[in-house]
Scaffold this active site. Structure first.
Site, PDB file in Angstrom:
ATOM      1  N   CYS A   1      44.912  40.298  40.153  1.00 12.31           N
ATOM      2  CA  CYS A   1      46.087  39.635  40.732  1.00 12.31           C
ATOM      3  C   CYS A   1      45.822  38.161  41.058  1.00 12.31           C
ATOM      4  CB  CYS A   1      46.592  40.400  41.950  1.00 12.31           C
ATOM      5  SG  CYS A   1      48.302  39.953  42.370  1.00 12.31           S
TER       6      CYS A   1
ATOM      7  N   HIS B   1      48.123  45.335  40.384  1.00  8.79           N
ATOM      8  CA  HIS B   1      47.252  46.002  41.355  1.00  8.79           C
ATOM      9  C   HIS B   1      47.060  47.468  40.975  1.00  8.79           C
ATOM     10  CE1 HIS B   1      46.551  42.985  44.487  1.00  8.79           C
ATOM     11  NE2 HIS B   1      47.791  42.575  44.307  1.00  8.79           N
TER      12      HIS B   1
ATOM     13  N   GLU C   1      44.751  49.290  41.610  1.00  2.00           N
ATOM     14  CA  GLU C   1      44.013  49.981  42.678  1.00  2.00           C
ATOM     15  C   GLU C   1      44.903  50.423  43.829  1.00  2.00           C
ATOM     16  OE1 GLU C   1      44.392  45.910  44.472  1.00  2.00           O
ATOM     17  OE2 GLU C   1      44.254  46.750  42.455  1.00  2.00           O
TER      18      GLU C   1
END
Length: 309
Positions: A142, A235, A237
């Site tokens: 990001c 993102h 994650e």
């Protein structure tokens, strides 16, 4: 992949409750295996939450990984106990003479801040430049992707008028690309950023290979041909509720945020979001570790000169 972490790290109990294989340093020390050394530069405010997210994704493959947590911001943290940072994190000066198989640079809530106004911008530049000689493959997430493009490719900051927030459909660009091996032709990933990554902008100003794109979010995955740098503009994650937490935080702050797209059922922020990106996130990190780190890193890290066959 058993991730090797200090015995007392809070993530150990959290991830074990999810049936994630976490190997403490005391247990790993009795195995005669050369683990992959991965450095995690954690720029997110909620350090412990971010640790859990990335360690979860790094755990799903058969090799052992030795995780080193890195910090560069010397200011007193607002969201993480100082004792936690002092116990589990190192400063750059402590590791700058070492080599690593992999480096992950997380995102940061700095989308509307000019690079030169970031408190630790000089340190970011130093570490990313250092990694060219000391790390086999670096993964930028990001905001870090935008920072990496500026430092490595001299690209200017590209800021959107409206924040991209939501879960977007993506399409893979090359069915034989190693980073997206095993991906469905279309898949979902969360985004939360002001940075813009138009496909044409990347193609015209770099020699990076674009591996996945989104009509709404632009270029999502792109990497250098030698596998030394990888950029993920979203993102992968994120936990199920991370976008919801960000939205409700901004509502309470009076910022009148737009509802994250394709996220809340029936666009109702009071309903629990359903995860549509978990499998892609695990596969992305497994592919990066296997094809971009393990298969090209030297066995002896003192001989840091990774090349492709």
């Amino acid at each position: 992949m058993p991730i090797r972490v200090p015995d007392e790290l809070p993530a150990v109990s959290c991830l074990r409750n999810e049936n994630v294989f976490v190997m403490t340093s005391s247990r790993a020390s009795i195995q005669d295996i050369r683990p992959l050394k991965v450095l995690l530069l954690n720029l997110m405010p909620k350090k412990i939450e971010t640790e859990n997210q990335f360690l979860r994704l790094l755990s799903n493959s058969p090799l052992q990984i030795d995780i080193q947590l890195l910090r560069i911001d010397s200011r007193v943290p607002k969201n993480t106990p100082v004792e936690h940072l002092d116990t589990f994190y190192c400063d750059f000066a402590q590791i700058k003479e070492q080599n690593f198989d992999g480096l992950i640079v997380t995102g940061a809530p700095l989308g509307l801040v000019e690079f030169e106004d970031v408190a630790y911008w000089e340190e970011i530049k130093e570490i990313i430049t250092w990694a060219k000689e000391h790390v086999t493959s670096t993964l930028f997430i990001c905001w870090a992707a935008q920072a990496g493009l500026n430092i490595l490719y001299d690209l200017p900051k590209y800021t959107l008028k409206q924040k991209i927030s939501g879960v977007y459909r993506h399409t893979t660009c090359d069915p034989f690309a190693l980073l997206t091996r095993g991906f469905d032709e279309t898949f979902f990933a969360p985004h939360s950023r002001y940075a813009g990554f138009p496909v044409e902008f990347i193609q015209q100003n770099t020699d990076l290979e674009i591996l996945a794109t989104s009509e709404q979010a632009g270029a999502y995955l792109f990497a250098s041909k030698d596998k030394r740098v990888v950029f993920a503009t979203g993102h992968p994650e994120y936990d199920p509720n991370t976008l919801a937490d960000e939205y409700h935080r901004d509502v309470k702050a009076g910022l009148a945020p737009q509802l994250p797209e394709n996220y809340f059922p029936d666009n109702n922020p009071n309903k629990k979001p359903l995860v549509s990106w978990r499998s892609h996130g695990h596969l992305l990190f497994a592919n990066w570790l296997n094809y971009y780190v393990y298969q090209i890193t030297p066995f002896d890290l003192a001989q840091m000169n990774p090349t492709l066959d």
